[in-house]
Design a protein around this motif. Structure first.
Motif, PDB file in Angstrom:
ATOM      1  N   LYS A 113     123.720  47.904  88.868  1.00  0.00           N
ATOM      2  CA  LYS A 113     124.722  46.905  88.489  1.00  0.00           C
ATOM      3  C   LYS A 113     125.854  47.581  87.707  1.00  0.00           C
ATOM      4  N   GLU A 114     125.499  48.452  86.763  1.00  0.00           N
ATOM      5  CA  GLU A 114     126.514  49.201  85.999  1.00  0.00           C
ATOM      6  C   GLU A 114     127.382  50.049  86.920  1.00  0.00           C
ATOM      7  N   ALA A 115     126.727  50.763  87.839  1.00  0.00           N
ATOM      8  CA  ALA A 115     127.458  51.629  88.770  1.00  0.00           C
ATOM      9  C   ALA A 115     128.385  50.805  89.661  1.00  0.00           C
ATOM     10  N   LEU A 116     127.895  49.658  90.127  1.00  0.00           N
ATOM     11  CA  LEU A 116     128.711  48.782  90.966  1.00  0.00           C
ATOM     12  C   LEU A 116     129.932  48.285  90.196  1.00  0.00           C
ATOM     13  N   ASP A 117     129.729  47.871  88.952  1.00  0.00           N
ATOM     14  CA  ASP A 117     130.855  47.409  88.131  1.00  0.00           C
ATOM     15  C   ASP A 117     131.885  48.519  87.939  1.00  0.00           C
ATOM     16  N   LEU A 118     131.411  49.733  87.741  1.00  0.00           N
ATOM     17  CA  LEU A 118     132.321  50.868  87.566  1.00  0.00           C
ATOM     18  C   LEU A 118     133.117  51.141  88.839  1.00  0.00           C
ATOM     19  N   VAL A 119     132.445  51.108  89.979  1.00  0.00           N
ATOM     20  CA  VAL A 119     133.127  51.330  91.262  1.00  0.00           C
ATOM     21  C   VAL A 119     134.180  50.249  91.494  1.00  0.00           C
ATOM     22  N   LYS A 120     133.830  49.012  91.197  1.00  0.00           N
ATOM     23  CA  LYS A 120     134.785  47.909  91.359  1.00  0.00           C
ATOM     24  C   LYS A 120     136.001  48.110  90.455  1.00  0.00           C
ATOM     25  N   GLU A 121     135.758  48.537  89.224  1.00  0.00           N
ATOM     26  CA  GLU A 121     136.853  48.777  88.276  1.00  0.00           C
ATOM     27  C   GLU A 121     137.794  49.874  88.780  1.00  0.00           C
ATOM     28  N   LYS A 122     137.217  50.974  89.250  1.00  0.00           N
ATOM     29  CA  LYS A 122     138.042  52.095  89.749  1.00  0.00           C
ATOM     30  C   LYS A 122     138.767  51.695  91.034  1.00  0.00           C
TER      31      LYS A 122
END
Length: 163
Positions: A113-122
């Motif tokens: 979930k953290e990684a997905l949020d980071l990818v979405k942000e970038k």
């Protein structure tokens, strides 16, 4: 340890879209460079091959190189420069460092979930930069004698989705 591809598919889907966005940015910057190249005459059919060669040459360059060369061609303001820098950093993170930094996160549900949020942000940074560049492209097109709305209409018709 093997990572379950099904579990990380939401992440890889957004990563794929981010890569497409970065390629769109590369193309948009190359197109801007083409538009400011006064050596090329868009109405002269004899220049078609030169134009194709120019764009092919630019397509082989990295986003960082394209940004640097664009800034050498045109004087850009601080906001413009900062937006490109931010997008380049987002693209480079996703392309070169994401897996190294997030490998452990891909193992757990919370980590994914953290990684997905980071990818979405970038990805959002890249996506917004494309829209940020659009008014500049429109202005350059008008300065070179193109009607941006005609170009946009032609592209929309050409790449229409099947309903």
């Amino acid at each position: 340890m093997e990572i379950d591809k099904k579990e990380i598919r939401p992440i890889t889907n957004i990563l794929g879209l981010a890569i497409l966005d970065s390629q769109r940015m590369e193309y948009n910057i190359a197109f801007m460079m083409l538009l400011v190249n006064n050596e090329l005459n868009f109405t002269n059919r004899e220049h078609d091959e030169k134009i194709d060669d120019y764009m092919l040459n630019l397509s082989k360059k990295t986003l960082g190189t394209l940004i640097k060369q664009l800034k050498e061609l045109i004087n850009v303001g601080d906001e413009f420069s900062e937006r490109l820098k931010e997008a380049l950093e987002a693209r480079n993170y996703l392309t070169h460092r994401f897996f190294n930094h997030q490998a452990e996160n891909l193992i757990t549900i919370e980590g994914r979930k953290e990684a997905l949020d980071l990818v979405k942000e970038k990805r959002e940074i890249l996506y917004q930069c494309i829209f940020f560049l659009d008014p500049f492209i429109q202005t350059l097109m008008k300065l070179r004698g193109f009607a941006p709305e005609v170009f946009t209409d032609e592209v929309s018709v050409k790449y229409q989705r099947e309903e």
